[in-house]
Scaffold this motif. Structure first.
Motif, PDB file in Angstrom:
ATOM      1  N   ARG A 186      -7.853  12.985  -1.916  1.00 41.61           N
ATOM      2  CA  ARG A 186      -8.226  11.932  -2.862  1.00 41.61           C
ATOM      3  C   ARG A 186      -7.632  12.256  -4.219  1.00 41.61           C
ATOM      4  O   ARG A 186      -7.489  13.419  -4.594  1.00 41.61           O
ATOM      5  CB  ARG A 186      -9.747  11.820  -2.988  1.00 41.61           C
ATOM      6  N   LEU A 187      -7.308  11.201  -4.946  1.00 43.93           N
ATOM      7  CA  LEU A 187      -6.823  11.331  -6.310  1.00 43.93           C
ATOM      8  C   LEU A 187      -7.793  10.626  -7.240  1.00 43.93           C
ATOM      9  O   LEU A 187      -8.154   9.458  -7.008  1.00 43.93           O
ATOM     10  CB  LEU A 187      -5.429  10.719  -6.452  1.00 43.93           C
TER      11      LEU A 187
ATOM     12  N   VAL B 254      -7.787   7.046  -2.135  1.00 47.34           N
ATOM     13  CA  VAL B 254      -7.706   7.833  -0.908  1.00 47.34           C
ATOM     14  C   VAL B 254      -6.343   7.585  -0.264  1.00 47.34           C
ATOM     15  O   VAL B 254      -5.953   6.437  -0.049  1.00 47.34           O
ATOM     16  CB  VAL B 254      -8.837   7.462   0.067  1.00 47.34           C
ATOM     17  N   LEU B 255      -5.639   8.675   0.048  1.00 48.79           N
ATOM     18  CA  LEU B 255      -4.306   8.603   0.615  1.00 48.79           C
ATOM     19  C   LEU B 255      -4.313   9.043   2.071  1.00 48.79           C
ATOM     20  O   LEU B 255      -5.059   9.960   2.450  1.00 48.79           O
ATOM     21  CB  LEU B 255      -3.331   9.493  -0.164  1.00 48.79           C
ATOM     22  N   ALA B 256      -3.476   8.404   2.872  1.00 44.27           N
ATOM     23  CA  ALA B 256      -3.265   8.857   4.246  1.00 44.27           C
ATOM     24  C   ALA B 256      -2.482  10.163   4.219  1.00 44.27           C
ATOM     25  O   ALA B 256      -1.781  10.464   3.252  1.00 44.27           O
ATOM     26  CB  ALA B 256      -2.520   7.789   5.036  1.00 44.27           C
TER      27      ALA B 256
ATOM     28  N   SER C  65       0.819  -1.209   0.000  1.00 45.45           N
ATOM     29  CA  SER C  65       0.000   0.000   0.000  1.00 45.45           C
ATOM     30  C   SER C  65       0.852   1.258   0.000  1.00 45.45           C
ATOM     31  O   SER C  65       0.353   2.350  -0.273  1.00 45.45           O
ATOM     32  CB  SER C  65      -0.922   0.009   1.227  1.00 45.45           C
ATOM     33  N   ALA C  66       2.134   1.114   0.315  1.00 43.81           N
ATOM     34  CA  ALA C  66       3.042   2.268   0.266  1.00 43.81           C
ATOM     35  C   ALA C  66       3.370   2.595  -1.188  1.00 43.81           C
ATOM     36  O   ALA C  66       3.629   1.698  -1.996  1.00 43.81           O
ATOM     37  CB  ALA C  66       4.316   1.970   1.044  1.00 43.81           C
TER      38      ALA C  66
ATOM     39  N   VAL D  13      -5.033   4.216   1.390  1.00 43.36           N
ATOM     40  CA  VAL D  13      -5.977   3.772   2.420  1.00 43.36           C
ATOM     41  C   VAL D  13      -7.062   2.899   1.809  1.00 43.36           C
ATOM     42  O   VAL D  13      -7.388   1.830   2.330  1.00 43.36           O
ATOM     43  CB  VAL D  13      -6.608   4.988   3.133  1.00 43.36           C
ATOM     44  N   ARG D  14      -7.609   3.331   0.685  1.00 41.46           N
ATOM     45  CA  ARG D  14      -8.671   2.571   0.024  1.00 41.46           C
ATOM     46  C   ARG D  14      -8.885   3.146  -1.368  1.00 41.46           C
ATOM     47  O   ARG D  14      -8.422   4.255  -1.685  1.00 41.46           O
ATOM     48  CB  ARG D  14      -9.985   2.629   0.822  1.00 41.46           C
ATOM     49  N   VAL D  15      -9.607   2.394  -2.185  1.00 39.27           N
ATOM     50  CA  VAL D  15     -10.097   2.872  -3.472  1.00 39.27           C
ATOM     51  C   VAL D  15     -11.613   2.893  -3.379  1.00 39.27           C
ATOM     52  O   VAL D  15     -12.231   1.876  -3.055  1.00 39.27           O
ATOM     53  CB  VAL D  15      -9.648   1.964  -4.633  1.00 39.27           C
TER      54      VAL D  15
END
Length: 440
Positions: free
Chosen positions: A173-174, A155-157, A87-88, A126-128
């Motif tokens: 968010r991207l 979604v990014l931390a 996830s990194a 974090v999630r899609v």
């Protein structure tokens, strides 16, 4: 040789990619421009090599200037370096001006700097999540159809050392994929064909309207039709990008300075005209003093015209120099219509009125085809319409032109009102059919 502005842009893109330890010559995935190709690449068995993917930061609210309505201020896309099973990831801006700093105006007119507007940085996914919204099919008063817009967001931390408050830093968010269609299922299937393998590759949950799928239980989605051409390299892909901006789908040229690119030229022309006008005004005074009223009137008329022209050029230069965006729109696609070279605000936001620098908006139903045509040693993406062909995009590379030809063809199809010819088209066809009969 490429033009200087493009060469400078290419160098900035290469610098941004080097900050990710990526090469400009490697293929890059662009789910917003080529969802089918990206879906197949993400779903394929990897060889362990990192994936280079382009995404788009979330935009702000639409803008208003007096009586004119504009879309949100644009922002540059970002590069993501992804490794399967982790996830990194690493995130970098589209371009870096040097010494790890973005170009001037990196924060844009949309506010503070955000994702991809500084040097490369490590982030955690974090999630899609997949979202959907309803909108009108077109602007026809009699049309009651609704078009569904589906988008996939990564979604990014927050960054590990984010200076922003926790609440503000968390909301990042991207946009990684999107589609709009009168058939909600078709738009959802296309977007999820990208979102599902991306979530699986990053080992993060996939959130859809049906619920949350954990990383180890994401169901494979049917793949779209095969992509017509291989993926472009990062260097070839970087210049143009397509995404929604408010209610419009916009294709932008990120190597273009927009109106700011002509500010110096317009200022020099304006200054030269005023200098010439000053010389003529001096001659007017001399002629008037000598009693040559006829010469004074003639020279005075020319001086007045040059003065007005010089003042106009300086006014245009003043507006152009204040253009804050780092890109220029090539075309915008809205409900039932499209505009080539749309008008923009000083922040680069698209004017929502149905017109542009080449004239009024054209109905998507009046498009015959989108083709690639040679223009000397360059290639144009030509939109053939009932009103004649329009060159929407010009590039040095045929593969780049064909890539964006396909993207623009999909964009036109996504906003076209269904059905047969419109009343205007039937009337035009009837008029054209009657012309030969009248001539005989």
């Amino acid at each position: 040789m490429p033009e200087p502005s493009t060469a400078a842009f290419d160098a900035e893109v290469a610098r941004a990619l080097r900050s990710l330890e990526a090469d400009s010559a490697v293929p890059a995935l662009d789910p917003l421009g080529d969802p089918a190709g990206a879906a197949r690449a993400l779903s394929a068995e990897g060889d362990g090599a990192p994936l280079l993917l382009r995404a788009a930061p979330e935009l702000g609210a639409p803008q208003r200037d007096k009586d004119a309505r504009f879309g949100p201020a644009p922002r540059d896309p970002v590069w993501l370096r992804i490794e399967r099973g982790a996830s990194a990831l690493r995130l970098a801006p589209l371009r870096l001006a040097g010494a790890g700093r973005p170009r001037s105006g990196a924060a844009g007119a949309g506010g503070a700097a955000g994702a991809g507007e500084g040097a490369a940085e490590p982030r955690d996914a974090v999630r899609v999540e997949v979202t959907s919204a309803q909108g009108p099919c077109c602007t026809a008063p009699s049309c009651t159809r609704e078009r569904t817009h589906v988008a996939a967001w990564l979604v990014l931390a927050p960054p590990p050392r984010s200076p922003a408050p926790p609440r503000a830093a968390a909301a990042q968010r991207l946009l990684v994929a999107e589609a709009q269609d009168l058939d909600p299922g078709r738009a959802e299937a296309l977007v999820e064909s990208v979102a599902a393998p991306l979530a699986a590759a990053l080992c993060v949950p996939l959130v859809t309207a049906r619920g949350t799928e954990p990383p180890g239980a994401i169901e494979p989605r049917p793949l779209p039709e095969p992509a017509p051409a291989p993926a472009l390299t990062a260097a070839a892909l970087a210049r143009f990008a397509i995404r929604t901006e408010g209610e419009l789908l916009v294709l932008r040229d990120h190597a273009s300075q927009g109106p700011r690119g002509s500010a110096t030229r317009n200022a020099l022309i304006g200054a030269a005209l005023l200098v010439a006008a000053l010389a003529l005004w001096i001659q007017v005074m001399r002629s008037a003093s000598a009693g040559d009223s006829g010469i004074a009137i003639g020279v005075g008329s020319a001086a007045a015209l040059l003065s007005l022209a010089g003042y106009a050029f300086l006014g245009v230069a003043r507006f152009s120099s204040r253009y804050a965006a780092r890109s220029a729109p090539v075309a915008s696609f809205g409900p039932g219509r499209f505009v080539v070279a749309p008008w923009v605000s000083r922040t680069g936001a698209i004017d929502l009125r149905p017109e542009g620098r080449l004239g009024a908006a054209i109905s998507a139903g009046e498009v015959h085809a989108v083709d690639v045509q040679p223009r000397g040693d360059r290639f144009a993406v030509e939109i053939d319409t009932d009103h004649g062909p329009i060159d929407a995009l010009l590039t040095d590379r045929e593969d780049v032109a064909r890539y964006w030809r396909d993207a623009m063809d999909r964009a036109v199809a996504s906003v076209r009102h269904p059905g047969g010819p419109s009343a205007k088209q039937r009337l035009r066809a009837r008029s054209q059919a009657q012309q030969p009969a009248a001539a005989s």
